[in-house]
Design a protein around this motif. Sequence first.
Motif, mmCIF file in Angstrom:
data_model
loop_
_atom_site.group_PDB
_atom_site.id
_atom_site.type_symbol
_atom_site.label_atom_id
_atom_site.label_comp_id
_atom_site.label_asym_id
_atom_site.label_seq_id
_atom_site.Cartn_x
_atom_site.Cartn_y
_atom_site.Cartn_z
ATOM 1 N N GLN A 130 46.257 42.442 52.764
ATOM 2 C CA GLN A 130 44.967 42.389 52.062
ATOM 3 C C GLN A 130 44.897 41.172 51.154
ATOM 4 O O GLN A 130 43.879 40.488 51.101
ATOM 5 C CB GLN A 130 44.774 43.653 51.210
ATOM 6 N N LEU A 131 46.001 40.915 50.444
ATOM 7 C CA LEU A 131 46.013 39.768 49.538
ATOM 8 C C LEU A 131 45.938 38.465 50.328
ATOM 9 O O LEU A 131 45.253 37.526 49.933
ATOM 10 C CB LEU A 131 47.294 39.799 48.678
ATOM 11 N N GLU A 133 42.386 37.978 51.579
ATOM 12 C CA GLU A 133 41.510 37.584 50.482
ATOM 13 C C GLU A 133 41.712 36.098 50.143
ATOM 14 O O GLU A 133 40.754 35.349 49.968
ATOM 15 C CB GLU A 133 41.831 38.449 49.265
ATOM 16 N N ARG A 192 46.548 35.972 37.781
ATOM 17 C CA ARG A 192 46.074 36.654 36.579
ATOM 18 C C ARG A 192 47.175 37.443 35.888
ATOM 19 O O ARG A 192 47.074 37.747 34.706
ATOM 20 C CB ARG A 192 44.932 37.613 36.936
ATOM 21 N N ALA A 221 44.353 36.413 32.709
ATOM 22 C CA ALA A 221 43.814 37.676 33.224
ATOM 23 C C ALA A 221 42.294 37.676 33.224
ATOM 24 O O ALA A 221 41.660 38.486 33.869
ATOM 25 C CB ALA A 221 44.332 38.849 32.404
ATOM 26 N N SER A 232 44.706 34.797 42.627
ATOM 27 C CA SER A 232 44.325 35.534 41.415
ATOM 28 C C SER A 232 44.895 36.947 41.366
ATOM 29 O O SER A 232 45.405 37.385 40.346
ATOM 30 C CB SER A 232 42.801 35.620 41.315
ATOM 31 N N ASN A 233 44.795 37.673 42.469
ATOM 32 C CA ASN A 233 45.191 39.084 42.473
ATOM 33 C C ASN A 233 46.643 39.325 42.852
ATOM 34 O O ASN A 233 47.051 40.467 43.031
ATOM 35 C CB ASN A 233 44.290 39.873 43.432
ATOM 36 N N TRP A 234 47.425 38.265 43.005
ATOM 37 C CA TRP A 234 48.831 38.446 43.383
ATOM 38 C C TRP A 234 49.673 38.618 42.109
ATOM 39 O O TRP A 234 49.365 38.060 41.066
ATOM 40 C CB TRP A 234 49.347 37.233 44.143
ATOM 41 N N THR A 235 50.759 39.360 42.244
ATOM 42 C CA THR A 235 51.722 39.423 41.148
ATOM 43 C C THR A 235 52.947 38.608 41.552
ATOM 44 O O THR A 235 53.075 38.181 42.703
ATOM 45 C CB THR A 235 52.158 40.872 40.886
ATOM 46 N N ASP A 237 54.479 40.150 44.523
ATOM 47 C CA ASP A 237 53.767 39.881 45.779
ATOM 48 C C ASP A 237 54.153 38.514 46.337
ATOM 49 O O ASP A 237 54.341 38.350 47.544
ATOM 50 C CB ASP A 237 52.248 39.910 45.560
#
Lengths: 423, 302
Positions: free
Chosen positions: B12-13, B16, B138, B145, B188-191, B194
């Motif tokens: 999904q990441l 995106e 983020r 963030a 942006s949404n990855w850590t 990830d």
Amino acid sequence: MSTDDGYMDMDLLRFTTAGSVDDGKSTLIGRLMYDTKTIFEDQLEAIERSSQQRGDANVNLALLTDGLRAEREQGITIDVAYRYFATPKRKFIIADTPGHIQYTRNMVTGASTANLAIILIDARKGVIEQTCRHSFIASLLRIEHVVLCINKMDLVDYSEDRYNEIVKQFTDFASRLDIKEMTFIPISALHGDNVVNRSENMPWYGGSPLLYHLETVYVGSDANHVDARFPVQWVTRPHSEKYHDYRGYAGRVAGGVFKPGDEVTVLPSGFSSKIRSIDRFEEEVEEAFSPMSVAIRLEDEIDISRGDMIVKPNNQPKVSQDIDAMICWFSSDHTLQPRGKYIIRHTTKTAKAMVKGIQYKMDINNLHKIESDLTIGMNDIARVQLRTSEPLFFDSYAKNRQTGSFVLVDAFSNKTVAAGMIR
Amino acid sequence: MSVSYKIRHLEQLESEAIFILRETAAQFERPVILFSGGKDSIVVARLAQKAFWPARPPMPFMHVDTGHNFKETIEFRDQFIEDIGGELIVASVQDSIDQGRAVEEKGPNASRNALQTVTLLDAIEENRFDAAVGGARRDEEKARAKERFFSHRDEFGQWDPKNQRPELWNLFNARKSQGEHFRVFPLSNWTEMDVWQYILREEIPIPSIYFSHEREVIERDGVLLDNGEFLTLMEGEKAEKRIVRFRTVGDATCTGAVESTADSLEKIIEEVASARQTERGGRADDKRSESAMEDRKKEGYF
């Protein structure tokens, strides 16, 4: 693979949190992150230091989510902040939205990508106007799962009667909304009751703690896997020797399932062809569905460009220049101009749109339709009719969040001034 | 129909991020990918390779070079970009200093980290780039963030965090006036986790300094700094050999090492999973004040 597959292969849940000022939303998020060990030592040290400086009695977990200087100074959250945490079962993305200024705009933004919404209710105050507002937005944005966290139970002596009273208040109100699944959980974010661990103070509550619910709620059926929609984002033409004739239509599936061999129709031209292959980097895949990013190759050479849409011949979206929609107005500079012209961005298409009519504005505190005053300012939600400069290919928002949504952009300031959901 | 159409979190990441990169190519005239040779920019480069395959990414790569690099990173950078067939532009902080556009900090904690902003903004203007794609996430830092995927910068390169454009669904608004530009953040949404998992899954090469090795370091304010040519020793400081690795690869003068024996991706992932310090915890540049990152970002930092 040799590492723990639990980490490599997880579900993803996106949720949004909404609450009013001081109802403990930031504390709840801080608690979730703290109890799942997502907060690191250096972060904790930093907020311990700040809490002391501010003279807070406890470690102020809200400081963890309020990242901007102005937010810390004023003790408020200004903008949507995104937070991440994971348990061995799921990875979570939180869109944390503030409850006060620009509340509607921020909550609509956070809700647009969420599968689930957490709405906080202060157990002392019960259902208030803001609860209604947040629930309405969750319903409008079609978030299928709504969790009502009745917070600060410690301040009402963990009373079951009080909890039941609030559940009834909310259920009465929500009967006028369109929410698929509602879950009520009595919590104390400050003390951690029913957040990660079951509360010993509320033995009368038979449901799951919040985290368990977030880990297990089934969201697999939320996306549309019936109506095949592929908005073309980019045309890949390598012009290299090896891939001389390659022509791939790159994009993200917005609905339904596509397979090699499928008959397809391309909008707006109406030409038909068959899918030759679906490419994902070097591999060809057997099927593609939302939200996969792929490149589709067709058997025939058709002129296709960005903004076109690949669909199935027997299941086509609406094609029209007339749009009936609910919009949320974002701009504080201007109100929505009757007969005004804006730029509309819908799927991968950009066109112009004129406001043909404003039917009513919603009073989102009591769900009344206001027809006497049609001035649409910031945070207002209204039903409007638009006329676009060329046909859009769309579905109702209720049917498909991707092909049923749009934004309006002001051509002079370039700002995004409204979000729309097609009826 | 009992089939469940579901993709897992990494897919999904990835999906995106690829969407964002294609959107960048479609909505901007002259985008550029910022490439430092660090793991996040390596992942962005890999995603760009995937997004436009079998064509080459339709945008060049640019490194803002402080001159204070780990040599392993620079060797890696050149090889990696050559391998994916990309075009590399190097914008040098030393040039900005020589031209009098930037002034070197003084003192033992002097760093060129903040000076990168001058070089970056000059390079964006010179090359007429209208979008700079970066690997920032983020989850890295609290000011980040609040960042958007498509983040607007005014004609001075400044970020206005209180007045950002809302981003809804899959719809991104890249319209701007002459002289303004955007920063684009596909991760942006990855850590951090990830990113490591993706590097492992995709078998992407990374610079050797991410893996455990023996290195001469100085301990300063609890941070282990490389005892290299760019560091000025303070009184009483003594270099010592430790078994370390780096969690980020920034400017060598302010990027801290951590003591670690993780010498494989699998071990790094285990270490990240049990880590009790954020990856930027070792960055002296963030420790300067509570809003150090916010202040730098407003000026036009990455």
